[in-house]
Design an enzyme around this catalytic site. Structure first.
Site, short mmCIF file in Angstrom:
data_model
loop_
_atom_site.label_atom_id
_atom_site.label_comp_id
_atom_site.label_asym_id
_atom_site.label_seq_id
_atom_site.Cartn_x
_atom_site.Cartn_y
_atom_site.Cartn_z
N SER A 7 5.66 -4.19 33.29
CA SER A 7 5.12 -5.45 33.80
C SER A 7 5.84 -5.83 35.08
O SER A 7 7.06 -6.02 35.09
CB SER A 7 5.31 -6.57 32.77
OG SER A 7 5.20 -7.82 33.42
N HIS A 32 1.29 -3.02 34.53
CA HIS A 32 0.81 -4.26 33.90
C HIS A 32 1.04 -5.44 34.84
O HIS A 32 2.15 -5.63 35.36
CB HIS A 32 1.57 -4.45 32.59
CG HIS A 32 1.13 -5.60 31.75
ND1 HIS A 32 0.05 -5.54 30.91
CD2 HIS A 32 1.62 -6.86 31.62
CE1 HIS A 32 -0.09 -6.69 30.27
NE2 HIS A 32 0.85 -7.53 30.70
N ASP A 34 0.73 -9.55 35.28
CA ASP A 34 0.64 -10.80 34.52
C ASP A 34 0.16 -11.93 35.42
O ASP A 34 0.90 -12.42 36.27
CB ASP A 34 2.01 -11.14 33.92
CG ASP A 34 2.34 -10.25 32.74
OD1 ASP A 34 1.50 -10.16 31.83
OD2 ASP A 34 3.43 -9.64 32.74
N MET A 36 -0.86 -15.74 35.69
CA MET A 36 -0.65 -17.02 34.98
C MET A 36 -1.12 -18.16 35.88
O MET A 36 -0.85 -18.17 37.08
CB MET A 36 0.83 -17.20 34.66
CG MET A 36 1.42 -16.04 33.88
SD MET A 36 3.09 -16.41 33.33
CE MET A 36 3.59 -14.80 32.71
N HIS A 67 -3.54 -8.68 32.91
CA HIS A 67 -3.45 -9.59 31.76
C HIS A 67 -3.67 -11.01 32.28
O HIS A 67 -2.82 -11.56 32.97
CB HIS A 67 -2.05 -9.39 31.15
CG HIS A 67 -1.75 -10.27 29.97
ND1 HIS A 67 -0.47 -10.39 29.45
CD2 HIS A 67 -2.54 -11.07 29.21
CE1 HIS A 67 -0.50 -11.21 28.43
NE2 HIS A 67 -1.73 -11.66 28.26
N MET A 69 -3.66 -14.62 31.81
CA MET A 69 -3.21 -15.77 31.01
C MET A 69 -3.71 -17.02 31.71
O MET A 69 -2.98 -17.71 32.41
CB MET A 69 -1.69 -15.74 30.88
CG MET A 69 -1.20 -14.65 29.92
SD MET A 69 0.52 -14.23 30.17
CE MET A 69 0.34 -13.06 31.50
N MET A 138 0.48 -10.18 21.55
CA MET A 138 1.64 -10.79 22.20
C MET A 138 2.78 -10.92 21.19
O MET A 138 2.60 -11.51 20.12
CB MET A 138 1.29 -12.18 22.74
CG MET A 138 0.31 -12.20 23.90
SD MET A 138 0.80 -11.21 25.32
CE MET A 138 2.39 -11.93 25.73
N GLY A 143 4.20 -16.55 29.15
CA GLY A 143 4.65 -17.50 30.16
C GLY A 143 5.79 -16.96 31.00
O GLY A 143 5.83 -17.20 32.20
N GLY A 145 8.95 -13.61 31.42
CA GLY A 145 9.52 -12.34 30.98
C GLY A 145 10.83 -12.60 30.25
O GLY A 145 11.34 -13.73 30.22
N ASP A 176 3.01 -6.62 23.95
CA ASP A 176 3.57 -7.21 25.17
C ASP A 176 4.55 -8.31 24.80
O ASP A 176 4.17 -9.30 24.17
CB ASP A 176 2.40 -7.78 26.00
CG ASP A 176 2.81 -8.36 27.34
OD1 ASP A 176 4.00 -8.31 27.68
OD2 ASP A 176 1.90 -8.86 28.05
N GLY A 177 5.82 -8.11 25.20
CA GLY A 177 6.82 -9.14 25.01
C GLY A 177 8.02 -8.65 24.23
O GLY A 177 7.91 -8.29 23.06
N GLY A 178 9.17 -8.60 24.89
CA GLY A 178 10.40 -8.22 24.19
C GLY A 178 10.50 -6.75 23.84
O GLY A 178 11.33 -6.37 23.01
N GLY A 198 8.60 -5.45 30.68
CA GLY A 198 8.95 -6.01 31.98
C GLY A 198 10.43 -5.84 32.23
O GLY A 198 10.87 -4.89 32.91
N SER A 199 11.23 -6.73 31.64
CA SER A 199 12.67 -6.63 31.82
C SER A 199 13.22 -5.32 31.27
O SER A 199 14.19 -4.77 31.80
CB SER A 199 13.37 -7.84 31.18
OG SER A 199 12.94 -8.01 29.85
#
Ligand code: DX5
Ligand code: ZN
Length: 217
Positions: A7, A32, A34, A36, A67, A69, A138, A143, A145, A176-178, A198-199
């Site tokens: 991401s 990816h 994002d 928003m 994605h 959002m 998710m 919202g 990363g 997606d996420g963590g 992402g991170s």
């Protein structure tokens, strides 16, 4: 092998083209993006002009996974597709006429995905699942990363994998996420085929190792 979708939210936007080029060279099959809108989620990020910059950097070597959002995503489907999106994912919570929007995405030639927030039950997709190329679970509240993952995502992934297999559907299952190299195996064990990170990629000390470990998860 899992498909890895870094991401760009955690990339250095001052050198976005090099950041994208690097992760693609290191084996990311998808990139990816994002989007928003400051309404569906509090944060505000990027629009079609950045997607077209990503397209130029990718130069056909990876899929651009967008994605959305945002509320009223149907207003921007055409613009994101023209900018280079290969897949467009909308949130079930943001769209009253989900079946129609999925059709509008597919009419542009893009692949269609639907995302579920952590508090949204997978059963909401029952009557559109056969239309989908992609289901995005998710594992954080969207919202930002670098948030800690929410454990119920594993249960939701497993439920969706079971349904997709039982009904013999083509949809890919994405999370997606963590997602990090250290926990990626838990997501693939639960049935995820596409790992958004992402991170976990862009903030890794060794990006090559991070992408390799995610792919081999
Ligand atoms: C969350 C976004 C994610 C985010 C993931 O709102 O949809 O794609 O960038 O970031 P990490 O992998 O750092 O949790
Ligand atoms: Zn995302």
């Amino acid at each position: 092998m899992a498909i890895v979708a870094p991401s760009i939210l955690s990339a250095d936007f001052g050198r976005l083209a090099q950041e994208v080029d690097e992760v693609v060279r290191l084996g990311a099959e998808w990139v990816h993006v994002d989007v928003m809108d400051g309404r569906f989620v509090p944060n505000l990020t990027i629009g079609p002009v950045v997607v077209s910059a990503v397209r130029d950097a990718v130069a056909g070597r990876a899929k651009i996974d967008v994605h959305l959002m945002m509320v009223e995503p149907e207003r921007y489907v055409g613009a994101f597709r023209e900018a280079g999106a290969d897949s467009l994912t909308v949130h079930v919570e943001a769209v009253p006429h989900l079946h129609r929007v999925i059709g509008e995405i597919k009419a542009t030639g893009a692949e269609a995905g639907v995302a579920l927030n952590p508090g949204t039950p997978p059963e909401l997709l029952d009557y559109v699942l056969e239309e989908l190329d992609l289901v995005l679970v998710m594992s954080v509240n969207p919202g930002w990363g670098a948030q800690p993952l929410i454990d119920s995502a594993f249960r939701k992934l497993a439920a969706l994998r079971e349904t997709i297999e039982r009904r013999k559907l083509p949809a890919l299952l994405e999370v997606d996420g963590g997602v990090k190299p250290d926990n990626a195996g838990r997501f693939t064990d639960a049935g995820a085929q596409v790992l958004v990170a992402g991170s976990g990629v862009f903030k890794a000390a060794d990006r090559a190792a991070a992408i390799r470990r995610l792919r081999e998860a």
